[in-house]
Structure formats: C-alpha cells, structure tokens
Design a protein around this motif. Structure first.
Motif, mmCIF file in Angstrom:
data_model
loop_
_atom_site.group_PDB
_atom_site.id
_atom_site.type_symbol
_atom_site.label_atom_id
_atom_site.label_comp_id
_atom_site.label_asym_id
_atom_site.label_seq_id
_atom_site.Cartn_x
_atom_site.Cartn_y
_atom_site.Cartn_z
ATOM 1 N N VAL A 296 0.795 -1.215 -0.004
ATOM 2 C CA VAL A 296 0.201 -0.023 -0.046
ATOM 3 C C VAL A 296 0.950 1.184 0.001
ATOM 4 O O VAL A 296 2.120 0.937 0.096
ATOM 5 C CB VAL A 296 -0.921 -0.069 1.248
ATOM 6 N N SER A 297 0.282 2.443 -0.047
ATOM 7 C CA SER A 297 1.133 3.675 0.027
ATOM 8 C C SER A 297 1.661 3.813 1.301
ATOM 9 O O SER A 297 1.179 3.284 2.272
ATOM 10 C CB SER A 297 0.229 4.964 -0.509
ATOM 11 N N GLU A 298 2.572 4.581 1.350
ATOM 12 C CA GLU A 298 3.283 4.863 2.612
ATOM 13 C C GLU A 298 2.339 5.257 3.864
ATOM 14 O O GLU A 298 2.645 4.931 4.921
ATOM 15 C CB GLU A 298 4.327 5.834 2.347
ATOM 16 N N GLU A 299 1.415 6.223 3.607
ATOM 17 C CA GLU A 299 0.830 6.526 4.943
ATOM 18 C C GLU A 299 -0.158 5.308 5.251
ATOM 19 O O GLU A 299 -0.629 5.597 6.389
ATOM 20 C CB GLU A 299 -0.313 7.747 4.162
ATOM 21 N N TYR A 300 -0.221 4.519 4.723
ATOM 22 C CA TYR A 300 -1.039 3.445 5.319
ATOM 23 C C TYR A 300 -0.300 2.099 5.911
ATOM 24 O O TYR A 300 -0.980 1.180 6.493
ATOM 25 C CB TYR A 300 -2.125 2.696 4.307
ATOM 26 N N LEU A 301 1.088 2.027 5.927
ATOM 27 C CA LEU A 301 1.910 1.177 6.185
ATOM 28 C C LEU A 301 1.727 0.619 7.674
ATOM 29 O O LEU A 301 1.698 -0.380 7.981
ATOM 30 C CB LEU A 301 3.371 1.433 5.808
ATOM 31 N N GLN A 302 1.380 1.732 8.688
ATOM 32 C CA GLN A 302 1.204 1.213 10.078
ATOM 33 C C GLN A 302 0.093 0.657 10.402
ATOM 34 O O GLN A 302 -0.364 0.446 11.611
ATOM 35 C CB GLN A 302 1.884 2.566 10.819
ATOM 36 N N ASP A 303 -0.959 0.928 9.450
ATOM 37 C CA ASP A 303 -2.242 0.473 9.977
ATOM 38 C C ASP A 303 -2.545 -1.023 10.513
ATOM 39 O O ASP A 303 -3.396 -0.945 11.493
ATOM 40 C CB ASP A 303 -3.317 0.706 8.666
ATOM 41 N N PRO A 304 -1.805 -1.742 9.804
ATOM 42 C CA PRO A 304 -2.087 -3.353 10.573
ATOM 43 C C PRO A 304 -1.497 -3.038 12.074
ATOM 44 O O PRO A 304 -1.833 -4.027 12.965
ATOM 45 C CB PRO A 304 -1.064 -3.961 9.685
ATOM 46 N N PHE B 241 9.870 -2.704 6.120
ATOM 47 C CA PHE B 241 9.406 -1.550 6.468
ATOM 48 C C PHE B 241 9.929 -1.593 7.971
ATOM 49 O O PHE B 241 8.893 -1.141 9.084
ATOM 50 C CB PHE B 241 7.789 -1.872 6.677
ATOM 51 N N ARG B 242 11.174 -1.654 8.365
ATOM 52 C CA ARG B 242 11.796 -1.313 9.538
ATOM 53 C C ARG B 242 11.601 -0.080 10.305
ATOM 54 O O ARG B 242 10.968 0.208 11.480
ATOM 55 C CB ARG B 242 13.261 -1.579 9.521
ATOM 56 N N ARG B 243 11.576 0.991 9.685
ATOM 57 C CA ARG B 243 11.405 2.292 10.174
ATOM 58 C C ARG B 243 9.903 2.502 10.571
ATOM 59 O O ARG B 243 9.587 2.886 11.699
ATOM 60 C CB ARG B 243 11.700 3.378 8.914
ATOM 61 N N TYR B 244 8.946 1.955 9.821
ATOM 62 C CA TYR B 244 7.511 2.085 10.244
ATOM 63 C C TYR B 244 7.247 1.394 11.630
ATOM 64 O O TYR B 244 6.458 1.399 12.511
ATOM 65 C CB TYR B 244 6.668 1.361 8.951
ATOM 66 N N ALA B 245 7.866 -0.024 11.687
ATOM 67 C CA ALA B 245 7.823 -0.870 12.686
ATOM 68 C C ALA B 245 8.229 -0.138 14.077
ATOM 69 O O ALA B 245 7.912 0.060 15.101
ATOM 70 C CB ALA B 245 8.452 -2.089 12.556
ATOM 71 N N ILE B 246 9.325 0.653 13.868
ATOM 72 C CA ILE B 246 9.999 1.495 14.901
ATOM 73 C C ILE B 246 9.328 2.557 15.657
ATOM 74 O O ILE B 246 8.992 2.664 16.691
ATOM 75 C CB ILE B 246 11.457 1.834 14.653
ATOM 76 N N SER B 247 8.740 3.169 14.586
ATOM 77 C CA SER B 247 7.934 4.337 14.991
ATOM 78 C C SER B 247 6.421 3.928 15.359
ATOM 79 O O SER B 247 5.820 4.293 16.348
ATOM 80 C CB SER B 247 7.611 5.172 13.446
ATOM 81 N N ALA B 248 5.975 2.507 14.905
ATOM 82 C CA ALA B 248 4.733 2.300 15.231
ATOM 83 C C ALA B 248 4.863 1.744 16.988
ATOM 84 O O ALA B 248 3.950 1.725 17.729
ATOM 85 C CB ALA B 248 4.322 1.060 14.525
ATOM 86 N N LEU B 249 6.072 1.354 17.321
ATOM 87 C CA LEU B 249 6.284 0.854 18.738
ATOM 88 C C LEU B 249 5.925 2.081 19.474
ATOM 89 O O LEU B 249 5.419 1.862 20.897
ATOM 90 C CB LEU B 249 7.763 0.344 18.813
#
Length: 190
Positions: free
Chosen positions: A114-122, A145-153
């Motif tokens: 998906v586009s970048e803005e929706y990567l953290q939705d799951p 998607f490591r950066r998004y995983a870190i941010s989502a924490l």
C-alpha cells in the motif's frame, strides 16, 4: 412468523458484524499491487483475523442486544445477566483475541503493498499485542518496513521495547535515520 420477528434483530446485528469484519479484513485494503505470494499470504492472515474477530463481536453484539431488549421490557435482572457476557468477552476474551491475531497482523504488515501513509495501519489495528513481535524483529537490519515498525512501537506505547531501541540508538553502524527514529520513540517513552 412471530419467531422470525423475534430473531430478526439478532440476525441483522450478526449480518452487520460479519459485513464490517469482511470489509475490514479484505485483502484489497492491504494489497494494492501484490507481487508473488503476497496475495495468498495476506488472505490467509486476514482469514484468521476475520474468524477470531467475528466470533468475538458476534457474542458481544448479540449479548448486548439481548440485554438491551430485556432492559426495555423492564426485565432488569435478565438484562444485567445478558450484558455481563458482553462485558466479560470485551475485556477478558478480547485481550486474548488480540494476542491470537497479533502474528496475523504482523504477517499483514510485512506482506502489504500500500502507499506509505497506510503502512502502519495493521500495527495500529493489532495494538499493544503486536509489540513483542516488532521489538523482537527490529534489530534485524534487513527487516522490511523497519522504520515504520520502530515508529509504530511509539504509537502503540510498547515500552518493553526500550532496551532494543536503545541498542539501535547507540549502534554506530545503523543509518542515521534509523537511529533518529529510535531516538524519537524513546523520547515519546520518556
């Protein structure tokens, strides 16, 4: 006919629950440009989430509906005992369902396109229960998607990831942007 009239609100509520979760767990939400096995992997993970969530919310919704109907008929004791399973399921069993779905949400996170803005939705949908999976895998420099995983924490407030994030922050071999992401999350944790 009278029996069907009594069952109609429960059938309608059940159809709404199934419909909502069918839409929420549709692979089209997560696979805009699927490649290879992504589509199949997503469908398997989303089917598992669908089953757990539908069963949970069918019980909660129908118990609450029965409780409301009893209360409206001034059968307060029956209404209280009917609403009790809804509350128990929401708080106790709901947490267990979130834990059971965490790995499936993690699978969706890694296999989505998906586009970048929706990567953290799951991750946001999985909530706190996905924290152990993310913190166990963000040390892997090859993680997708490591950066998004870190941010989502930071978004889910998973503080037990602090030691792993600290290691990333002070690892000189990490790219600066990854270290900055870890620093940002640690700052949110105070």
């Amino acid at each position: 006919m009278a029996y069907l009239k009594k069952l109609f609100p429960y059938l309608l509520a059940s159809l709404v629950v199934v419909g909502i979760w069918k839409l929420e767990t549709s692979s089209e939400n997560y696979a805009w440009f699927p490649k290879g096995k992504e589509q199949l992997t997503l469908e398997i993970a989303l089917a598992r989430i669908f089953v757990y969530k539908v069963v949970l919310w069918l019980i909660i919704t129908n118990s609450a509906l029965f409780g409301i109907k009893c209360t409206l008929r001034k059968q307060y004791t029956a209404g209280l005992f009917a609403a009790l399973p809804a509350v128990i399921f929401y708080f106790a069993i709901g947490k267990w369902v979130e834990e059971k779905c965490a790995f499936s949400y993690y699978t969706v996170f890694l296999n989505q396109s998906v586009s970048e803005e929706y990567l953290q939705d799951p991750i946001k949908e999985a909530g706190y229960a996905i924290g152990p999976l993310l913190s166990a895998n963000i040390s892997n420099k090859e993680m997708k998607f490591r950066r998004y995983a870190i941010s989502a924490l930071g978004d889910i407030g998973y503080r037990p990831a602090t030691p792993v994030l600290r290691n990333i922050l002070f690892d000189q071999s990490e790219p600066d942007y990854i270290r900055a992401d870890a620093c940002e999350v640690l700052t949110r944790f105070n």
